[in-house]
Enzyme design. Structure first.
Site, PDB file in Angstrom:
ATOM      1  N   ARG A  64       0.716  -1.229   0.085  1.00  0.00           N
ATOM      2  CA  ARG A  64       0.219   0.241   0.031  1.00  0.00           C
ATOM      3  C   ARG A  64       0.846   1.061   0.307  1.00  0.00           C
ATOM      4  O   ARG A  64       1.718   1.550   0.666  1.00  0.00           O
ATOM      5  CB  ARG A  64      -0.910   0.230   0.813  1.00  0.00           C
ATOM      6  N   THR A  77      -0.882   7.492  -1.695  1.00  0.00           N
ATOM      7  CA  THR A  77      -2.301   7.208  -1.661  1.00  0.00           C
ATOM      8  C   THR A  77      -3.115   6.057  -1.336  1.00  0.00           C
ATOM      9  O   THR A  77      -4.816   6.273  -1.303  1.00  0.00           O
ATOM     10  CB  THR A  77      -2.413   6.621  -3.212  1.00  0.00           C
ATOM     11  N   ASP A  99      -2.584  -8.730  12.654  1.00  0.00           N
ATOM     12  CA  ASP A  99      -2.027  -9.019  11.445  1.00  0.00           C
ATOM     13  C   ASP A  99      -1.707 -10.009  11.284  1.00  0.00           C
ATOM     14  O   ASP A  99      -0.890 -11.041  11.885  1.00  0.00           O
ATOM     15  CB  ASP A  99      -0.808  -7.826  11.884  1.00  0.00           C
ATOM     16  N   ASP A 118       2.051 -10.685  10.421  1.00  0.00           N
ATOM     17  CA  ASP A 118       3.047 -11.162  11.235  1.00  0.00           C
ATOM     18  C   ASP A 118       2.491 -12.044  12.427  1.00  0.00           C
ATOM     19  O   ASP A 118       3.710 -12.500  12.836  1.00  0.00           O
ATOM     20  CB  ASP A 118       2.867  -9.664  12.469  1.00  0.00           C
TER      21      ASP A 118
END
Length: 209
Positions: A104, A108, A200, A203
């Site tokens: 990502r 933006t 996550d 992770d």
């Protein structure tokens, strides 16, 4: 939401609950994800086409049905999607594997592709895209758009958890792609994490946090 399939088998729900616990170890989380992927694969592949072959049993010749795993492609959205692969491959070991790498852009907030590798002859293949979390849906939507450029025979999207926001994004962009998940959670938080979720996934799979 006719193309949303929630796999609510008791074993799936049991293992998902164990994965959600914050004190689940990396080893435990990874093992449970593999087991869940195997269980979910049975449902996701339920409508795979079969072909007839002639075999010999110890007693006589017969015609039996087999799937052509070589026509199936499991596509992992890096990196967390790799946690799904082994469990799925246990069910369909002949499947090919493709990878899509996305990150990502911090300015933006849009997904940017950094890796794309697929088997040849995608127009003759059925694709199952795997990514544990369908959160905002932006990365999944971008991955499906990129995949469609290869013109596969069919595409399914499989995730462990989905947020309503991610489902809405994916359905708006790709209403033709069915979504398979083990749970639809409540919402996203301000950082784009699924609530109640499980943290996550990448992770927790790889022990990087």
């Amino acid at each position: 939401m006719s193309n949303i399939h929630v796999i609510d088998h008791p074993l799936v729900q049991h293992k998902l609950t164990l994965m959600r616990r914050k004190d689940a170890s990396t080893n435990s989380f990874r093992r449970l994800l593999g087991e869940l992927a195997t269980l979910m694969a049975y449902e996701v592949t339920r409508d795979m086409p079969l072909s007839d072959i002639e075999i010999e049993t110890p007693l006589e010749t017969m015609t039996g049905k087999v799937i052509d795993g070589k026509k199936l492609v499991l596509v992992s959205i890096l990196r967390a999607g790799n946690g799904f692969l082994d469990g799925m491959l246990d069910v369909v070991p002949g499947a090919r594997v493709g990878h899509i790498g996305l990150y990502r852009d911090p300015a933006t907030l849009q997904p940017v592709e950094y890796y794309f590798k697929m088997p040849s002859g995608m127009n003759e293949r059925d694709v199952i895209v795997v990514d544990p979390m369908l959160a905002t849906g932006n990365s999944a939507s971008a991955a499906l758009a990129r995949l469609k450029q290869t013109r596969p025979r069919s595409i399914k999207f499989v995730c462990l958890l989905a947020a309503p926001e991610g489902i809405a994004t994916l359905q708006a962009a790709h209403p033709d792609v069915p979504i398979y998940t083990s749970a639809i959670d409540r919402q996203l938080d301000e950082h784009g994490y699924i609530l109640p979720g499980l943290g996550d996934a990448g992770d927790r799979i790889f022990g990087t946090k």
